[in-house]
Design a protein around this motif. Structure first.
Motif, PDB file in Angstrom:
ATOM      1  N   ASP A  37       0.835  -1.208   0.000  1.00  0.00           N
ATOM      2  CA  ASP A  37       0.000   0.000   0.000  1.00  0.00           C
ATOM      3  C   ASP A  37       0.867   1.255   0.000  1.00  0.00           C
ATOM      4  OD1 ASP A  37      -2.250  -1.553   0.001  1.00  0.00           O
ATOM      5  OD2 ASP A  37      -2.720  -1.256   2.124  1.00  0.00           O
ATOM      6  N   SER A  38       1.943   1.230   0.772  1.00  0.00           N
ATOM      7  CA  SER A  38       2.853   2.370   0.831  1.00  0.00           C
ATOM      8  C   SER A  38       3.523   2.605  -0.517  1.00  0.00           C
ATOM      9  CB  SER A  38       3.901   2.140   1.916  1.00  0.00           C
ATOM     10  OG  SER A  38       4.841   3.173   1.933  1.00  0.00           O
ATOM     11  N   LEU A  39       4.004   1.536  -1.139  1.00  0.00           N
ATOM     12  CA  LEU A  39       4.654   1.648  -2.451  1.00  0.00           C
ATOM     13  C   LEU A  39       3.664   2.132  -3.501  1.00  0.00           C
ATOM     14  CD1 LEU A  39       7.209   1.214  -4.118  1.00  0.00           C
ATOM     15  CD2 LEU A  39       6.477  -1.154  -4.464  1.00  0.00           C
ATOM     16  N   THR A  40       2.447   1.614  -3.472  1.00  0.00           N
ATOM     17  CA  THR A  40       1.403   2.051  -4.406  1.00  0.00           C
ATOM     18  C   THR A  40       1.134   3.540  -4.242  1.00  0.00           C
ATOM     19  OG1 THR A  40       0.407  -0.138  -4.365  1.00  0.00           O
ATOM     20  CG2 THR A  40      -0.976   1.643  -5.131  1.00  0.00           C
ATOM     21  N   GLY A  41       1.106   4.017  -3.006  1.00  0.00           N
ATOM     22  CA  GLY A  41       0.897   5.444  -2.754  1.00  0.00           C
ATOM     23  C   GLY A  41       2.053   6.289  -3.241  1.00  0.00           C
ATOM     24  N   ILE A  42       3.271   5.844  -2.998  1.00  0.00           N
ATOM     25  CA  ILE A  42       4.452   6.596  -3.442  1.00  0.00           C
ATOM     26  C   ILE A  42       4.482   6.702  -4.965  1.00  0.00           C
ATOM     27  CG2 ILE A  42       6.974   6.480  -3.613  1.00  0.00           C
ATOM     28  CD1 ILE A  42       6.934   5.273  -0.753  1.00  0.00           C
ATOM     29  N   LEU A  43       4.169   5.594  -5.656  1.00  0.00           N
ATOM     30  CA  LEU A  43       4.195   5.582  -7.121  1.00  0.00           C
ATOM     31  C   LEU A  43       2.937   6.189  -7.742  1.00  0.00           C
ATOM     32  CD1 LEU A  43       5.731   2.053  -7.742  1.00  0.00           C
ATOM     33  CD2 LEU A  43       6.873   4.279  -7.886  1.00  0.00           C
ATOM     34  N   GLU A  44       1.975   6.582  -6.903  1.00  0.00           N
ATOM     35  CA  GLU A  44       0.714   7.186  -7.335  1.00  0.00           C
ATOM     36  C   GLU A  44      -0.069   6.290  -8.293  1.00  0.00           C
ATOM     37  OE1 GLU A  44       1.093  11.279  -8.572  1.00  0.00           O
ATOM     38  OE2 GLU A  44       2.811  11.560  -7.245  1.00  0.00           O
ATOM     39  N   VAL A  45      -0.064   5.005  -8.010  1.00  0.00           N
ATOM     40  CA  VAL A  45      -0.817   4.044  -8.815  1.00  0.00           C
ATOM     41  C   VAL A  45      -2.283   4.125  -8.410  1.00  0.00           C
ATOM     42  CG1 VAL A  45      -1.137   1.600  -9.342  1.00  0.00           C
ATOM     43  CG2 VAL A  45       1.169   2.515  -9.032  1.00  0.00           C
ATOM     44  N   ARG A  46      -3.155   4.278  -9.387  1.00  0.00           N
ATOM     45  CA  ARG A  46      -4.606   4.331  -9.158  1.00  0.00           C
ATOM     46  C   ARG A  46      -5.211   3.066  -9.756  1.00  0.00           C
ATOM     47  NH1 ARG A  46      -3.737   8.257  -5.743  1.00  0.00           N
ATOM     48  NH2 ARG A  46      -3.178  10.209  -6.688  1.00  0.00           N
ATOM     49  N   ARG A  86     -14.872  -9.545 -13.460  1.00  0.00           N
ATOM     50  CA  ARG A  86     -14.395  -8.211 -13.087  1.00  0.00           C
ATOM     51  C   ARG A  86     -13.365  -7.717 -14.095  1.00  0.00           C
ATOM     52  NH1 ARG A  86     -17.569  -6.167  -9.348  1.00  0.00           N
ATOM     53  NH2 ARG A  86     -15.941  -4.916  -8.453  1.00  0.00           N
ATOM     54  N   ALA A  87     -13.339  -6.408 -14.244  1.00  0.00           N
ATOM     55  CA  ALA A  87     -12.301  -5.729 -15.020  1.00  0.00           C
ATOM     56  C   ALA A  87     -11.494  -4.879 -14.048  1.00  0.00           C
ATOM     57  CB  ALA A  87     -12.926  -4.837 -16.087  1.00  0.00           C
ATOM     58  N   THR A  88     -10.200  -4.800 -14.274  1.00  0.00           N
ATOM     59  CA  THR A  88      -9.335  -3.971 -13.446  1.00  0.00           C
ATOM     60  C   THR A  88      -8.767  -2.866 -14.313  1.00  0.00           C
ATOM     61  OG1 THR A  88      -8.760  -5.876 -12.077  1.00  0.00           O
ATOM     62  CG2 THR A  88      -7.309  -3.957 -11.939  1.00  0.00           C
ATOM     63  N   ILE A  89      -8.852  -1.637 -13.834  1.00  0.00           N
ATOM     64  CA  ILE A  89      -8.354  -0.468 -14.561  1.00  0.00           C
ATOM     65  C   ILE A  89      -7.291   0.179 -13.689  1.00  0.00           C
ATOM     66  CG2 ILE A  89      -8.949   1.819 -15.411  1.00  0.00           C
ATOM     67  CD1 ILE A  89     -11.595  -0.835 -15.294  1.00  0.00           C
ATOM     68  N   VAL A  90      -6.112   0.427 -14.278  1.00  0.00           N
ATOM     69  CA  VAL A  90      -4.988   0.986 -13.533  1.00  0.00           C
ATOM     70  C   VAL A  90      -4.411   2.170 -14.305  1.00  0.00           C
ATOM     71  CG1 VAL A  90      -2.692   0.520 -12.581  1.00  0.00           C
ATOM     72  CG2 VAL A  90      -4.412  -1.291 -12.583  1.00  0.00           C
ATOM     73  N   PHE A  91      -4.138   3.272 -13.606  1.00  0.00           N
ATOM     74  CA  PHE A  91      -3.429   4.430 -14.164  1.00  0.00           C
ATOM     75  C   PHE A  91      -2.233   4.727 -13.271  1.00  0.00           C
ATOM     76  CE2 PHE A  91      -7.290   5.066 -16.492  1.00  0.00           C
ATOM     77  CZ  PHE A  91      -6.900   5.716 -17.640  1.00  0.00           C
ATOM     78  N   MET A  92      -1.092   5.033 -13.910  1.00  0.00           N
ATOM     79  CA  MET A  92       0.118   5.340 -13.160  1.00  0.00           C
ATOM     80  C   MET A  92       0.916   6.398 -13.925  1.00  0.00           C
ATOM     81  SD  MET A  92       3.140   2.726 -12.026  1.00  0.00           S
ATOM     82  CE  MET A  92       4.252   2.883 -13.391  1.00  0.00           C
ATOM     83  N   PRO A  93       1.379   7.457 -13.249  1.00  0.00           N
ATOM     84  CA  PRO A  93       2.178   8.473 -13.945  1.00  0.00           C
ATOM     85  C   PRO A  93       3.510   7.886 -14.410  1.00  0.00           C
ATOM     86  CG  PRO A  93       2.141   8.909 -11.579  1.00  0.00           C
ATOM     87  CD  PRO A  93       1.231   7.750 -11.825  1.00  0.00           C
TER      88      PRO A  93
END
Length: 188
Positions: A37-46, A86-93
């Protein structure tokens, strides 16, 4: 009688050992989840998950559209969706100006690529840059179902200081097989 005591002691020690082992595994699992969760937050993964349409000819897509005040539907007719799929949608800068990497993972396959998320008029051309100031991204924690019941808002994009320059990132579903697209366009 002595043998029975030995067996009981062994079983007590064994169950105590299993209990300690399961507690250690649970603690490590919790620590790993917090690290992820911390890594996902740092990388701004949505990331979002949505049910798939029952009709297998459709799949999820996204569009960057002009902002319009949308009424959010708390509930809608759900007869079109298959909650088991289910479908999973991911956005990452990516680290480049407003260019995001995306993944759409669906039962029929995965699509991925890059797109520009900004207030310009041509989001498909990731190399074209227009003048804009600082952007504010308002990401939805959960996709917000729009009034049509079949599309979802996942982000509002606004230029700070210029309230009229706004866009929205919206998920919708449409035909994905070429023969269905052709057949549908002939009917129109």
């Amino acid at each position: 009688m002595g043998r029975l005591r030995v067996i009981i002691v062994v079983l007590v020690v064994w169950s105590f050992g299993l209990t300690v082992f399961s507690l250690i595994l649970r603690r490590d699992s919790e620590r790993n989840r917090k690290s992820l969760d911390s890594l996902t937050g740092i990388l701004e993964v949505r990331k979002w998950e949505l049910p798939m349409p029952k009709d297998s000819r459709y799949e999820w897509h996204f569009e960057i559209r002009d902002y319009k005040e949308s009424s959010v539907a708390v509930q809608g007719k759900d007869d079109w969706m298959d909650v088991r799929k289910r479908a999973t949608i991911v956005f990452m800068p990516t680290g480049q100006d407003e260019i995001y990497r995306f993944w759409l993972v669906q039962p029929e396959g995965t699509s991925s690529g890059s797109t520009r998320l900004d207030v310009c008029d041509d989001p498909d051309d990731i190399h074209k840059k227009c003048d804009f100031g600082q952007l504010n991204f308002t990401w939805q924690t959960e996709p917000k179902r729009l009034a049509d019941g079949k599309s979802f808002l996942i982000c509002d994009i606004a230029e700070l200081g210029y309230p009229h320059r706004r866009k929205q990132l919206v998920l919708y579903f449409s035909f994905f097989r070429l023969e269905d697209i052709k057949r549908n366009s002939v009917k129109s």
